[in-house]
Design an enzyme around this catalytic site. Sequence first.
Site, short mmCIF file in Angstrom:
data_model
loop_
_atom_site.label_atom_id
_atom_site.label_comp_id
_atom_site.label_asym_id
_atom_site.label_seq_id
_atom_site.Cartn_x
_atom_site.Cartn_y
_atom_site.Cartn_z
CG HIS A 76 -34.24 -38.13 4.99
ND1 HIS A 76 -33.78 -38.28 6.28
CD2 HIS A 76 -35.58 -38.06 5.09
CE1 HIS A 76 -34.80 -38.31 7.11
NE2 HIS A 76 -35.91 -38.16 6.41
CD GLU A 80 -35.36 -35.51 22.52
OE1 GLU A 80 -35.00 -35.51 21.33
OE2 GLU A 80 -35.53 -36.57 23.16
CG ASP A 139 -36.85 -33.98 18.09
OD1 ASP A 139 -37.17 -33.72 16.92
OD2 ASP A 139 -36.99 -35.09 18.61
CB CYS A 159 -26.03 -36.61 21.13
SG CYS A 159 -27.77 -36.53 21.58
#
Length: 590
Positions: free
Chosen positions: A193, A434, A458, A505
């Site tokens: 992150h 995904e 994913d 995306c």
Amino acid sequence: MRQLRLKGQAVSPGIALGQAFILEQTAAKAVRVGIADSEVDDEIRRFHAALARSREQLQALKERMNREVGGEHSWILDAQLLMLQDNLFIGQTEGRIRTEKVNVEWALQEVQEYLDGLFKNLDDAYIAERSSDIGDVVRRVHLNLGHLPIESMTEMKEHVVLVARDLTPSQAAQIDKHRILGCAIDTASRTSHAIILARSLKIPAVIGLHDFYYKVRNNDWVLVDGTEGEVVLNPPATLIKEYLKKKQKYEDYQRELVRCAQEPSITQDGVYVVMQANVELVSDIPVAVQCGAEGIGLFRTEYLILTDEKQDPDEEKQYGVYCSILRGTSPHAAVIRTADLGGDKLMPAQVREPNPILGLRAVRLSLRQKDFFKRQLRALHRAGTVGNLRILIPMISGVAEVRQVKKLVEECKQELAEAGKAFAPKVPIGIMIETPAAVTVADLLAREVDFFSIGTNDLIQHTLAVDRDNDSVSYLYEPLHPAILRSLRDCMRAAAEAGIGVSLCGEAAAEPLFALIMLGLGLREFSMNPTFIPVIKHVVRAVRADDLRDIACEALLRPTAQEVEEFVLERLVSKFPDAVMALPGGYGGE
């Protein structure tokens, strides 16, 4: 002064020069103090006061992240906010205070050790990794009990290079682009992150420096080259001059990107490519438009739900938000995804699972909680009357789930008609691709829906069986792996044969080299973090789609991700040198 030049991994492009700020993290080490029976209730009240202050601090950090970079990365704090309300965490701590007659600090330390052992013994890397969140939360509660000094990041002066062993989630949330010029981190993952946030804030960063943290002192000069992956301690004047020229060249390129943001994304042979944005706040939409987005390719509704007081917003509240999205996006389309809750975005009422990413999440959870799901579907169809809406369903693995969703949609339309409420009768419904299962039956799914949206985050993890947040295996997270490229090719073929649209995306959409391969395979719609749209536009405008088709077809014959990368870069250098200029750090940074 000691001079040192180290090679690490380039993860956020750009060049920074500043004095070192060494991030030190004080360990929360408690001393056992016995208390009397009469002091137990006061000690528990002290615990709850510290919990409340901790929640306020984390919520403030989350709101600051939303203001500065949009809500896309504020999920890094959600696990901790939920933990501060978790019955197991709170109950275990209170229980030890009462039964053992000990101070809060000691009880917290015992609970942390208990939960660490519980998580680490589970045969699941994702859950085991969550122990870092436990340590971060416990440390914050200790801080608010007055047991630890205030975190040093709050006292950081301006214009420094942050030097750290690693960054906890709450420390990552404190990265301030007005104070931090660059980051030099020893052990972080390129998909952590903190690094994703640094890229969004355009802060140069290098990771994988091993023990640089122990070789630098506060106020030493540190040069960070986030494009080439170099860090120089106390660089000589000649090297500083060389890098200042390089920095100027990079900044000129960034200004070109700003200009390019409002240009049409058309290849040199006239192929138009749609660039959309991934957002999760209505306030993100003007920023997306400024970056050149033509609509919203993914609006995440989880933030709306998780920030609701009851974490169950009623139909009217959702309707109002969805109308605002569609009006802000007009005349372009807005793809609004139904709730992708579960996994790493748990609500307090949800049961924690041993393997949540593969558990009760997304459409599985929505179909289990049908009243909740139908409120969202009704609100969406009502909002469809004010703009160009498309509804996206996450985590689909087969046709049966799609048909269940479509049945609920028809029920919602009937309910709205009976209530006399206006709604859009034919809102396009698409699905996220995904899971490997969805790829395998893409031809069957394409007959049931109006469009595909490929979620690479994913899909790559599930296809390669790799947790990208696990440092031990994150190097295996390879968007250019032949299995991934072939899966995406098959999905696009299935969509084309069924006559439906397909977009990309996931985060990989913002990687220029990956985007060019997808363009060569026939993809014409991309959606990404708004800040990366100008980069991909710049690349698209420098290439010819016909030539990319040949390059992509040959790339699929290469047996490894490294060979794919080397082959494509070699061909790009010879055919499109201008496009290669837009590949910072080798091929776009991820």
